[in-house]
Design an enzyme around this catalytic site. Structure first.
Site, PDB file in Angstrom:
ATOM      1  N   GLY A 184      55.127  40.543  26.428  1.00 25.56           N
ATOM      2  CA  GLY A 184      54.722  41.920  26.674  1.00 25.56           C
ATOM      3  C   GLY A 184      53.241  42.049  26.966  1.00 25.56           C
ATOM      4  O   GLY A 184      52.808  43.026  27.561  1.00 25.56           O
ATOM      5  N   GLU A 218      58.510  38.899  41.025  1.00 27.81           N
ATOM      6  CA  GLU A 218      57.800  40.178  41.102  1.00 27.81           C
ATOM      7  C   GLU A 218      56.292  40.020  41.212  1.00 27.81           C
ATOM      8  O   GLU A 218      55.575  41.000  41.436  1.00 27.81           O
ATOM      9  CB  GLU A 218      58.157  41.052  39.887  1.00 27.81           C
ATOM     10  N   GLU A 247      50.241  54.761  31.391  1.00 29.69           N
ATOM     11  CA  GLU A 247      50.753  53.544  30.754  1.00 29.69           C
ATOM     12  C   GLU A 247      49.809  53.007  29.690  1.00 29.69           C
ATOM     13  O   GLU A 247      50.225  52.537  28.633  1.00 29.69           O
ATOM     14  CB  GLU A 247      50.972  52.494  31.837  1.00 29.69           C
ATOM     15  N   ASP A 249      51.021  40.776  29.158  1.00 33.01           N
ATOM     16  CA  ASP A 249      50.715  40.056  30.393  1.00 33.01           C
ATOM     17  C   ASP A 249      49.671  40.846  31.193  1.00 33.01           C
ATOM     18  O   ASP A 249      50.019  41.808  31.838  1.00 33.01           O
ATOM     19  CB  ASP A 249      51.977  39.803  31.221  1.00 33.01           C
ATOM     20  N   ARG A 283      56.156  52.235  38.979  1.00 33.49           N
ATOM     21  CA  ARG A 283      56.810  51.120  39.671  1.00 33.49           C
ATOM     22  C   ARG A 283      57.956  50.518  38.852  1.00 33.49           C
ATOM     23  O   ARG A 283      58.706  49.683  39.351  1.00 33.49           O
ATOM     24  CB  ARG A 283      55.769  50.028  39.989  1.00 33.49           C
TER      25      ARG A 283
END
EC number: 3.2.1.28
Length: 570
Positions: free
Chosen positions: A317, A286, A503, A319, A159
């Site tokens: 970073g 977002e 990820e 989150d 995404r």
């Protein structure tokens, strides 16, 4: 029925008046081309401001499974016109919001699923992914939330259709390992362009990311490029390094002890530290609906306060993570802005050291001494305020309660990574990480299971690299090997089963992708690719490199540390 284009032409003036009647919108004209950043570029507005109530209504209607979809949608005409049409049509019988969106916006296309050739090794798979993940956006549509960049760049994947700040450093490590120094140079140039254009490197190249940055790895990027180009890279990017430092330190000159200003804080003893901060205090475009729900779940706190802390966690970073919360099970207790993070301050120490080195390379000895003094002062502040003597590890400082926090996280390894740790303390951190964070599949982010993605049982590639290199810097090679070997085995098992790199990974076992967070697990994946390549070369000798993880664990790491502890930290 009157065709839409005729109706728009006839009702233009009335529509604009209607659009402006209920909402005050700020518009800024900006070039949709990556032009000379030295010109006075006005900051483009994010979609929640451009579209006002329309944006809110679309996101609240949950037309798309991922809130980022509409944030990335491109208006087909002037947003003011679209908003005017919306105000006129929304209360009419039979109005279809999804149809209105489909007519007036171009939605982001789903990326083509990459099917790797059969029989590829792990290294071959990663090398084949670089062109798949490369994008070029010198020109974008006028109302696109995407910000143009002058050179091509590598995106994380899934995404994430844009470049991200701190992700990119770990991606660049892999690009360098693959010999793509041209791509490394292009990405450094892009970040330098962003600093010149916006005064800082935004979270990502989207208008809705401009209000915050991310962990400041630009100094590491320039140092990486200097490995290939020599001191010329340091001299070339010295102005941008200085601008980035000015962004993080803005307002420090006027701070009194106990005061804070945006990203910088001055403690009662005069020590200067930094924190994460977002300039806005509204829901993130977002993640609009999720942020509103989080704020509503804690009516005892002002919603704007929660929104800024959520945004500031995105700047970190991490989150999200229990690291930022009073109650790990309740996201609305997040208070990122009242915490001085150990990793951020370690990275700013590195920025100060790089500024000193770049200034010396440019022949400015006075500036070099100035930045060295700032780095030394920060190193003392880290040792004084970010070391938990009771627990025996580096931790974050609680600005609200004026004390060190107790939680052990993978961020404790950052002072080792930048060589800011005292040697005896580095040994204690290594022991703590091995005892509390090391799992069968790598290093866990924390030991807390909160359901958030930056908590147990997840492990993230960048934190594995920071840990492995930081531990090596202080001679903790055995623990560094354990982190490296376990994470690589995890990545290899995932690749063997699914033919992809992801990820994040569940490190409680091997071969399982991570979970939790605001969106499904993403594949691609830039920083995992980069760290995997670096770690493959860490466990295999240069004369006999490995393309996949060996079946037998090597006796020792092959590579030597790229940095050694400075005299001040012995």
């Amino acid at each position: 029925m009157i065709p839409p284009e005729i109706r728009r032409s006839v009702l233009l003036q009335k529509a604009i008046k209607l659009a402006l009647a209920g909402t005050l919108l700020t518009f800024a004209s900006f070039s949709a081309t990556a032009a000379d950043p030295s010109s006075d570029t006005e900051t483009p507005q994010p979609p929640d401001i451009l579209l006002g109530p329309l944006f809110n209504d679309v996101q609240n209607a949950k037309l798309f499974p991922d809130q980022k979809t509409f944030a990335d949608a491109i208006p087909n005409s002037d947003p003011l016109m679209i908003l005017a049409d919306y105000r006129m049509q929304r209360n009419q019988s039979g109005f279809d919001l999804r149809h209105f969106v489909d007519v007036n916006f171009t939605l982001p296309k789903a990326g083509e699923k990459y099917v790797p050739p059969a029989g590829q090794s792990l290294r071959e798979h990663i090398d084949g992914l670089w062109p798949v993940l490369t994008r070029s956006t010198k020109n974008v549509e006028k109302w696109d939330s995407l910000l143009p960049l002058p050179e091509s760049y590598v995106v994380p994947g899934g995404r994430f259709r844009e470049i991200y700040y701190w992700d990119s450093y770990f991606t660049m490590l892999g690009l360098a390992e693959s010999g793509h120094w041209d791509k490394v140079a292009d990405m450094v140039a892009n970040f330098g362009y962003e600093i010149d254009a916006w005064g800082h490197i935004p979270n990502g190249n989207r208008t809705y990311y401009l209000s915050r940055s991310q962990p400041p790895f630009f100094a590491f990027m320039v140092e990486l490029l200097a490995q290939h180009e020599g001191d010329d890279a340091l001299k070339e990017y010295l102005p941008q390094l200085q601008k980035e430092y000015a962004y993080w330190m803005e307002g420090v000159e006027t701070l009194q002890p106990g005061q804070q200003n945006q990203r910088v804080v001055k403690l009662e003893d005069g020590s200067v530290l930094n924190r994460y901060w977002d300039d806005r205090d509204t829901p993130r475009p977002e993640s609009w609906v999720e942020d509103i729900a989080t704020a509503k779940s804690n009516p005892n706190r002002p919603a704007t306060e929660i929104y800024r802390d959520l945004r500031s966690a995105a700047a970190s970073g991490w989150d999200f993570s229990s690291r930022w919360m009073d109650n790990p099970q309740q996201l609305s207790t997040i208070r990122t802005t009242t915490i001085a993070p150990v990793d951020l301050n370690a990275l700013l120490y590195q920025l100060e050291k790089t500024l000193a080195r770049a200034s010396a390379a440019a022949g400015d000895r006075a500036k070099a001494s100035h930045y060295d003094a700032l780095a030394n002062a920060r190193q003392k502040a880290i040792e004084m305020h970010l070391w938990n003597n009771k627990e025996g590890w580096y931790a974050d400082y609680d600005l609200k309660n004026n004390k060190i926090r107790d939680q052990l996280t993978a961020a404790a390894l950052f002072p080792l990574y930048v060589n800011a740790a005292a040697k005896d303390r580095a040994a204690k951190v290594a022991a703590a990480a091995q005892a509390h964070l090391l799992q069968p599949g790598g290093l866990a982010t924390t030991s807390v299971k909160s359901g958030q993605q930056w908590d147990a049982p997840n492990g993230w590639a960048p934190l594995q690299w920071v840990a492995a290199e930081g531990l090596q810097n202080y001679g903790q090679d055995d623990v560094a090997m354990e982190v490296t070997w376990r994470f690589l085995t995890n990545v290899q098992h995932t690749y063997d089963r699914e033919k992809k790199l992801v990820e994040k990974n569940d490190v409680s076992s091997t071969g399982t992708g991570g979970g939790g967070g605001e969106y499904p697990l993403q594949d691609g994946f830039g920083w995992t690719n980069g760290v995997t390549l670096k770690m493959l070369d860490l466990i295999c000798p240069q004369e006999k490199p490995c393309d996949s993880v060996p079946s037998t664990r090597p006796a020792s790491l092959s590579a030597t540390p790229t940095k050694t502890p400075s005299a001040a930290t012995q």
